[in-house]
Structure formats: C-alpha cells, structure tokens
Scaffold this motif. Structure first.
Motif, PDB file in Angstrom:
ATOM      1  N   GLN A 124       0.827  -1.205   0.000  1.00 31.96           N
ATOM      2  CA  GLN A 124       0.000   0.000   0.000  1.00 31.96           C
ATOM      3  C   GLN A 124       0.863   1.257   0.000  1.00 31.96           C
ATOM      4  O   GLN A 124       0.514   2.268  -0.611  1.00 31.96           O
ATOM      5  N   ALA A 125       2.007   1.191   0.679  1.00 32.88           N
ATOM      6  CA  ALA A 125       2.900   2.347   0.712  1.00 32.88           C
ATOM      7  C   ALA A 125       3.495   2.659  -0.656  1.00 32.88           C
ATOM      8  O   ALA A 125       3.989   3.760  -0.888  1.00 32.88           O
ATOM      9  N   LEU A 126       3.443   1.684  -1.570  1.00 34.98           N
ATOM     10  CA  LEU A 126       3.977   1.875  -2.923  1.00 34.98           C
ATOM     11  C   LEU A 126       2.870   2.114  -3.949  1.00 34.98           C
ATOM     12  O   LEU A 126       3.121   2.072  -5.148  1.00 34.98           O
ATOM     13  N   ALA A 127       1.666   2.385  -3.480  1.00 33.21           N
ATOM     14  CA  ALA A 127       0.505   2.477  -4.375  1.00 33.21           C
ATOM     15  C   ALA A 127       0.680   3.529  -5.464  1.00 33.21           C
ATOM     16  O   ALA A 127       0.199   3.356  -6.583  1.00 33.21           O
ATOM     17  N   SER A 128       1.367   4.621  -5.165  1.00 34.79           N
ATOM     18  CA  SER A 128       1.499   5.697  -6.151  1.00 34.79           C
ATOM     19  C   SER A 128       2.867   5.708  -6.833  1.00 34.79           C
ATOM     20  O   SER A 128       3.177   6.649  -7.569  1.00 34.79           O
ATOM     21  N   GLU A 129       3.678   4.673  -6.622  1.00 39.07           N
ATOM     22  CA  GLU A 129       5.011   4.617  -7.237  1.00 39.07           C
ATOM     23  C   GLU A 129       4.886   4.475  -8.757  1.00 39.07           C
ATOM     24  O   GLU A 129       4.248   3.553  -9.259  1.00 39.07           O
ATOM     25  N   THR A 130       5.505   5.393  -9.495  1.00 38.85           N
ATOM     26  CA  THR A 130       5.386   5.375 -10.952  1.00 38.85           C
ATOM     27  C   THR A 130       6.548   4.638 -11.637  1.00 38.85           C
ATOM     28  O   THR A 130       6.478   4.366 -12.837  1.00 38.85           O
ATOM     29  N   ARG A 131       7.599   4.352 -10.890  1.00 38.13           N
ATOM     30  CA  ARG A 131       8.714   3.606 -11.480  1.00 38.13           C
ATOM     31  C   ARG A 131       8.405   2.108 -11.519  1.00 38.13           C
ATOM     32  O   ARG A 131       7.609   1.608 -10.722  1.00 38.13           O
ATOM     33  N   THR A 132       9.041   1.390 -12.421  1.00 39.20           N
ATOM     34  CA  THR A 132       8.961  -0.064 -12.420  1.00 39.20           C
ATOM     35  C   THR A 132       9.571  -0.577 -11.120  1.00 39.20           C
ATOM     36  O   THR A 132      10.617  -0.099 -10.681  1.00 39.20           O
ATOM     37  N   MET A 133       8.907  -1.539 -10.488  1.00 39.50           N
ATOM     38  CA  MET A 133       9.354  -2.060  -9.185  1.00 39.50           C
ATOM     39  C   MET A 133       9.805  -3.513  -9.310  1.00 39.50           C
ATOM     40  O   MET A 133       9.232  -4.276 -10.095  1.00 39.50           O
ATOM     41  N   ILE A 134      10.816  -3.870  -8.527  1.00 34.05           N
ATOM     42  CA  ILE A 134      11.400  -5.209  -8.596  1.00 34.05           C
ATOM     43  C   ILE A 134      11.548  -5.764  -7.188  1.00 34.05           C
ATOM     44  O   ILE A 134      11.997  -5.063  -6.275  1.00 34.05           O
ATOM     45  N   TRP A 135      11.167  -7.040  -7.028  1.00 34.83           N
ATOM     46  CA  TRP A 135      11.322  -7.736  -5.753  1.00 34.83           C
ATOM     47  C   TRP A 135      11.920  -9.120  -5.968  1.00 34.83           C
ATOM     48  O   TRP A 135      11.721  -9.726  -7.026  1.00 34.83           O
ATOM     49  N   PHE A 136      12.604  -9.634  -4.959  1.00 35.59           N
ATOM     50  CA  PHE A 136      12.874 -11.066  -4.860  1.00 35.59           C
ATOM     51  C   PHE A 136      11.698 -11.683  -4.112  1.00 35.59           C
ATOM     52  O   PHE A 136      11.168 -11.071  -3.170  1.00 35.59           O
ATOM     53  N   GLU A 137      11.264 -12.879  -4.489  1.00 29.31           N
ATOM     54  CA  GLU A 137      10.162 -13.521  -3.776  1.00 29.31           C
ATOM     55  C   GLU A 137      10.382 -15.019  -3.685  1.00 29.31           C
ATOM     56  O   GLU A 137      10.942 -15.644  -4.593  1.00 29.31           O
ATOM     57  N   SER A 138       9.937 -15.580  -2.570  1.00 29.61           N
ATOM     58  CA  SER A 138      10.024 -17.015  -2.348  1.00 29.61           C
ATOM     59  C   SER A 138       8.957 -17.729  -3.165  1.00 29.61           C
ATOM     60  O   SER A 138       7.812 -17.260  -3.247  1.00 29.61           O
TER      61      SER A 138
END
Length: 281
Positions: free
Chosen positions: A150-164
C-alpha cells in the motif's frame, strides 16, 4: 593481480557458470581471504574453476562481530574479497557493515561487476526500464506485506522484488488487491539456468497461471511490476478514499484517521496524508 590492503566486491554467476568473468576468477585466486555468505555453496563454485582461496563465512548473524577483525586485516595490508551466494554482493545480502567500515577507514574498495538477477529480470520483463526501484524482499507476514505494498501504491517507477516460490501466489494476490489485477507484471524464474522462464501478463493473469500450473511455482524468482500511471489512483487508494469519505464527514480529522487506520491496517502516515488531501479538496 590483486593489490594488498584492498576490499574487493566480486560478482558471481546467478546460475550459468559461463557468466563468471576472467577478472573475477583472477581476483579470487590471488586475495588473502574470500568472505562468503555460505562457504559450502561458494566452495563448489570455486572448486569448479580450480580456485582454492581461504574461505570465511560472513553472514547476517556474524557480520557486526567479524567486521572489526576483518578491518584490522585490511589495515595490515591483506586483500579480501566479498562474494555472495549468487550475483552481486550487498543486494539483499550481507556485507554492508564491512563495506561502510572500510570506507570510513579509507581502505580502497574495488568492485568487480558480475551478473545481477535484478537487472536480468528487468531487461527480460518487457516493462519500462528507464526508471526503476528495487524493493528487496517483501515481509513474510501478510499484514506487513500488504502495508508495504500500500505504501507503494502511487510509485510510478517499475518495481522489482525477490520472492520465495512458497509465497509467490499470496504476493500476487496481495498485489492485485493493492495495485489492480490489470497492472502489467513479469516473473523471472530460474534466470540463466537450464529451466529459465520469463512469465509476462497482468497480475491477475499471472496469479491464474500459477494457480493452474503449480509446477511454475518453483525455483528462484524475481518479480517485476509496472509502475502506476501518473495521476492514476490505485485500487488500494480507491478503497482508502471510500473508507475515509464518510468518516471525515462524521468525525474530526484525527479521529477519522484513527478509525481508518484501525480498519485498514495501513500506516498512519499514509492515511493521515490522504485524509488531508481529501479535506482540502
């Protein structure tokens, strides 16, 4: 040839051993000590290339304790190399405390670039790559994960995560709720390895795909998500607005915010900021 009194930060393959650079192999063959997160894992890599440097573990549980001793060795003129289990060190891996201590002690730090799962996934995703942010690992607990999204709801950049792979479907469901099921995304699975696969679809499409084909929920994963369109409200923001609107009409601002935080579980700072915007508009 490695120089004495230098800390080397060395990239290693994320899967395909052919990506191990000649410069990286040369440095690791000549330093006095190689610091590895898991020495058993790294020993297999080094043995494959007939490299036999001294190895020492450096991980999140001993990094603070070991840093003064390692710093003393660097100050005495020894050369050390920092590697991770795969890819570039310091990217969601240990080593920050040692690197910071070396910088503060004016010890030279040399980076030997290598493969990066973050950049490999971004390049293969087909999503905008001119501006992006890396968010590491999301929290394992559902409430904390949803709040982080939710804290990233307005982020306009492409986002990247590592996930299990154990949490990938839960994460996709939470992302669909926070950003909207139609948001474009990609998953880089087993990058550079024999079973490498790039899955591209909307969040909802990826979730349906993995639920229908659980065999794709295996291996190391990098999740790439398109950013929000500028000026567009996310699904999470729309839900918050629907919650806040009647509360702001019936209650003072501070009380409305407190109730909304209790109901939504969102950070107070986020809810308060949005409540102010709604009040002003």
């Amino acid at each position: 040839m490695a120089e004495a009194g230098i800390l080397y930060v060395v990239g290693t393959p994320i899967g395909n051993l052919g990506d191990f650079s000649p410069r990286a192999r040369e440095v690791l063959a000549r330093v006095d000590l190689v610091l590895a997160e898991d020495t058993r894992h790294s020993r297999k890599l080094l043995d494959h290339f007939a490299l036999r440097p001294r190895l020492q573990s450096l991980h999140e549980h001993n990094e603070r304790e070991e840093t003064p001793r390692l710093l003393a060795r660097l100050q005495a003129g020894e050369s050390l190399a920092l590697i991770s289990d795969a890819g570039m060190p310091l990217v969601s891996d240990p080593g920050f405390f040692l690197l910071r201590a070396a910088r503060e002690a004016r010890i030279p730090v040399r980076v030997v670039p290598g493969p990066s799962a973050v950049l490999a996934a971004l390049a293969a995703s087909g999503l905008p790559s001119d501006r992006f942010c890396f968010e590491g690992f999301l929290p394992a607990k559902a409430a904390a994960r949803r709040a982080a999204l939710q804290a990233l709801a307005s982020e306009t950049r492409t986002m990247i995560w590592f996930e299990s792979p154990r949490r990938i479907t839960e994460t996709l469901a939470d992302m669909a709720a926070a950003f909207g099921a139609e948001r474009s995304a990609a998953i880089g699975r087993e990058l550079t390895k024999v079973h490498e696969e790039i899955l591209r679809d909307s969040l909802g499409g990826l979730l349906a795909m993995l639920q229908a084909q659980p065999e794709k929920c295996r291996g190391e994963m990098v999740l790439v998500l398109a950013g929000a369109e500028k000026g567009a409200a996310s699904a999470g923001e729309q839900d918050l607005d629907r919650l806040l609107a009647p509360l702001l009409q019936a209650l003072p601002l501070s009380r409305a915010v407190a109730v909304a935080v209790q109901i939504s579980g969102l950070p107070r700072k986020q809810v308060y900021g949005r409540a102010l915007e709604l009040k002003e508009s």
